[in-house]
Write a protein that holds these residues in place. Structure first.
Motif, short mmCIF file in Angstrom:
data_model
loop_
_atom_site.label_atom_id
_atom_site.label_comp_id
_atom_site.label_asym_id
_atom_site.label_seq_id
_atom_site.Cartn_x
_atom_site.Cartn_y
_atom_site.Cartn_z
N THR A 2 0.83 -1.20 0.00
CA THR A 2 0.00 0.00 0.00
C THR A 2 0.87 1.26 0.00
N THR A 3 1.98 1.18 0.73
CA THR A 3 2.91 2.31 0.78
C THR A 3 3.44 2.58 -0.63
N LEU A 4 3.77 1.52 -1.36
CA LEU A 4 4.26 1.68 -2.74
C LEU A 4 3.16 2.26 -3.63
N LEU A 5 1.95 1.76 -3.47
CA LEU A 5 0.86 2.25 -4.31
C LEU A 5 0.59 3.72 -4.06
N ASN A 6 0.56 4.09 -2.78
CA ASN A 6 0.34 5.50 -2.46
C ASN A 6 1.43 6.36 -3.08
N TYR A 7 2.64 5.86 -3.02
CA TYR A 7 3.77 6.60 -3.59
C TYR A 7 3.59 6.74 -5.11
N LEU A 8 3.26 5.64 -5.76
CA LEU A 8 3.09 5.69 -7.22
C LEU A 8 1.94 6.60 -7.64
N LEU A 9 0.90 6.60 -6.83
CA LEU A 9 -0.28 7.38 -7.19
C LEU A 9 -0.08 8.87 -6.98
N THR A 10 0.77 9.21 -6.03
CA THR A 10 0.84 10.62 -5.66
C THR A 10 2.16 11.29 -6.04
N ARG A 69 -13.31 5.36 -18.19
CA ARG A 69 -12.49 6.45 -17.64
C ARG A 69 -11.34 6.86 -18.54
N GLY A 70 -11.31 6.33 -19.75
CA GLY A 70 -10.24 6.69 -20.68
C GLY A 70 -9.03 5.80 -20.48
N ARG A 71 -8.08 5.91 -21.38
CA ARG A 71 -6.91 5.04 -21.30
C ARG A 71 -5.96 5.49 -20.20
N PHE A 72 -5.17 4.55 -19.73
CA PHE A 72 -4.16 4.86 -18.73
C PHE A 72 -2.78 4.63 -19.32
N ASP A 73 -1.77 5.22 -18.71
CA ASP A 73 -0.39 4.93 -19.13
C ASP A 73 0.05 3.59 -18.55
N TYR A 74 -0.36 3.35 -17.32
CA TYR A 74 0.01 2.10 -16.65
C TYR A 74 -1.15 1.62 -15.78
N VAL A 75 -1.25 0.33 -15.67
CA VAL A 75 -2.20 -0.25 -14.73
C VAL A 75 -1.40 -1.09 -13.74
N VAL A 76 -1.68 -0.90 -12.46
CA VAL A 76 -1.04 -1.73 -11.44
C VAL A 76 -2.14 -2.54 -10.75
N LEU A 77 -1.95 -3.82 -10.72
CA LEU A 77 -2.96 -4.70 -10.15
C LEU A 77 -2.40 -5.28 -8.86
N GLU A 78 -3.02 -4.92 -7.75
CA GLU A 78 -2.53 -5.46 -6.49
C GLU A 78 -3.28 -6.74 -6.18
N THR A 79 -2.52 -7.80 -5.99
CA THR A 79 -3.17 -9.09 -5.78
C THR A 79 -3.34 -9.35 -4.29
N THR A 80 -3.99 -8.43 -3.62
CA THR A 80 -4.25 -8.60 -2.19
C THR A 80 -4.99 -9.91 -1.97
N GLY A 81 -4.54 -10.64 -1.01
CA GLY A 81 -5.27 -11.86 -0.66
C GLY A 81 -4.98 -13.01 -1.61
N LEU A 82 -4.26 -12.74 -2.68
CA LEU A 82 -3.89 -13.85 -3.57
C LEU A 82 -2.45 -14.20 -3.28
N ALA A 133 9.15 2.26 0.43
CA ALA A 133 8.89 1.89 -0.97
C ALA A 133 9.24 3.00 -1.97
N LYS A 134 10.15 3.86 -1.59
CA LYS A 134 10.54 4.93 -2.53
C LYS A 134 11.50 4.33 -3.55
N VAL A 135 11.00 4.22 -4.75
CA VAL A 135 11.74 3.50 -5.77
C VAL A 135 11.61 4.28 -7.08
#
Ligand SMILES: Nc1nc2c(ncn2[C@@H]2O[C@H](COP(=O)(O)OP(=O)(O)OP(=O)(O)O)[C@@H](O)[C@H]2O)c(=O)[nH]1
Length: 388
Positions: A68-76, A139-152, A247-249
């Motif tokens: 989640t930390t990585l996702l928040n970082y990527l999103l913001t 919602r229109g096209r995206f540049d990237y999609v990240v799929l988090e496999t929570t629980g998988l 997760a700063k990458v």
């Protein structure tokens, strides 16, 4: 699936254990390569003409590792990309969940949040290809999609699903599998015992990864860090590893990595050191074979291994190949053939030409459980081209 600009290159062939074979002639040309129509009768939307498939990153990692930390970082972070993060369920009390307003946007997306920078975070029950295509329609096209496999615990089936769809000319394509590890507890998680025949989830996630973040590096000593790194490399000798705090990458370490692009695979394989780790149930086996190999013999050798868990006609107890990559020097073929496998699904693509003076060397890398000794010798016995 990777395809190159040249007409006779990059034609994907897909086969799986159930025999679902997609012949090249049935794989439609990507939209960007389609012949312009001579008739102007059918108008095509401008954003459809050049539409390259959107890369999908599969994000995995043990509970609390920092996904989640990585996702928040990527999103913001201030990157200027339009990224869609798709969660297939919300972890209770996760940071994304807390920051999320509830919207009503179709039946598939129970909750979504559009950020000021155009990025989007949403939750779907069905994380399939169709769900993502539906999202892009809305919602229109995206540049990237990240799929988090929570629980998988096992990202394998979902990776295979996106990879297969890629060959069918979908609007999305598999970009790579990114695994976040907790540097503090990662080693312990890798060593946790499971009942016989059950693979430790943390090990599986490392084995399937193209990129690995050793996160929470601020919490460990140098010695702990080195020990974890060695354990991770022992399981997966192919993945690139980076150490992170919160997760700063660099973005390009996790997005647009083209792990399933065959020309990129070539470079990764060229950099491989030949080594075998004997101390883990899940390990990486790498070998090289000089001289041309017979294509049909390689296919049958691979199919025995991937589909039937057999080597030289003998069943190998508990054998499971999670991931494989290779450059093949095929007899009678002037170009390199790259192959990749995710579990029992494999794909071969013809890529660049061998230089006239270059030695024809086949390089193979397998990541899996209970990989037997003697794979290199068996490959040589069964696949090397002989004139006799
Ligand atoms: N010290 C430290 N804490 C971190 C770091 N990265 C994340 N955390 C903290 O670790 C906790 C778990 O992080 P999350 O990002 O929620 O982990 P997750 O993998 O999404 O967890 P689940 O959703 O439970 O699977 C949070 O309290 C984070 O603030 C790091 O690099 N260092």
């Amino acid at each position: 699936m990777a395809s190159s600009d040249e007409d006779d290159e990059g034609v994907p062939t897909l086969v799986d254990a159930t025999g679902s074979y997609v012949p090249p002639e049935l794989v439609p040309a990507p939209l960007s390569q389609a012949e312009p129509s001579s008739s102007a009768a059918v108008p095509v939307a401008a954003d459809q003409v050049d539409a390259k498939p959107v890369p999908v990153t599969i994000l995995t990692g043990y509970l609390g590792a920092g996904k989640t930390t990585l996702l928040n970082y990527l999103l913001t972070a201030n990157h200027g990309y339009k990224i869609a993060v798709i969660l297939n369920e919300f972890g209770e009390g996760s940071a994304v969940e807390k920051s999320m307003s509830v919207g009503t946007e179709g039946e598939l997306f129970e909750e979504w949040l559009e950020l000021r920078n155009g990025c989007l975070c949403c939750s779907v029950k069905d994380v399939g290809v169709k769900a993502i295509e539906n999202l892009m329609e809305k919602r229109g096209r995206f540049d990237y999609v990240v799929l988090e496999t929570t629980g998988l615990a096992d990202p394998g089936p979902i990776a295979s699903m996106f990879w297969l769809d890629d060959a069918l000319c979908s609007q999305v394509k598999l970009d790579g599998v990114v695994t976040v590890m907790d540097a503090k507890y990662g080693l312990q998680q890798l060593k946790e015992e499971r009942p016989a025949h059950v693979m430790n989830e943390a090990v599986r996630q490392v084995a399937l990864a193209d990129r690995i973040l050793l996160n929470k590096i601020d919490l460990v000593s140098e010695a702990e860090r080195d020990e974890l790194r060695q354990a991770v490399q022992g399981i997966n000798g192919l993945a690139q590893i980076v150490e992170t705090s919160y997760a700063k990458v660099p973005m390009d370490f996790v997005l647009g990595i083209q792990a399933f692009d065959q020309t990129k695979a070539e470079a990764v394989l060229a950099a491989q050191q030949g080594h075998t780790h004997d101390d883990a149930t899940v390990r990486t086996v790498t070998f090289e074979q000089a001289g041309p190999v017979d294509e049909r013999a390689v296919e049958s050798w691979l199919e025995q291994l991937l589909w039937e868990g057999m080597l030289d006609g003998q069943a190998v107890a508990g054998l499971e190949v999670l991931r494989a990559k290779g450059v093949l020097a095929i007899h009678g073929q002037d170009k390199r053939v790259i192959f990749q496998a995710v579990r029992e699904l494999y794909d071969k693509t013809t890529t660049s030409e061998w230089e006239p003076t270059e030695p024809r060397i086949t390089r193979m890398v397998f990541i899996g459980r209970n990989l037997p000794d003697g794979m290199a010798e068996s490959f040589a016995r069964n696949c090397l081209h002989t004139t006799a």
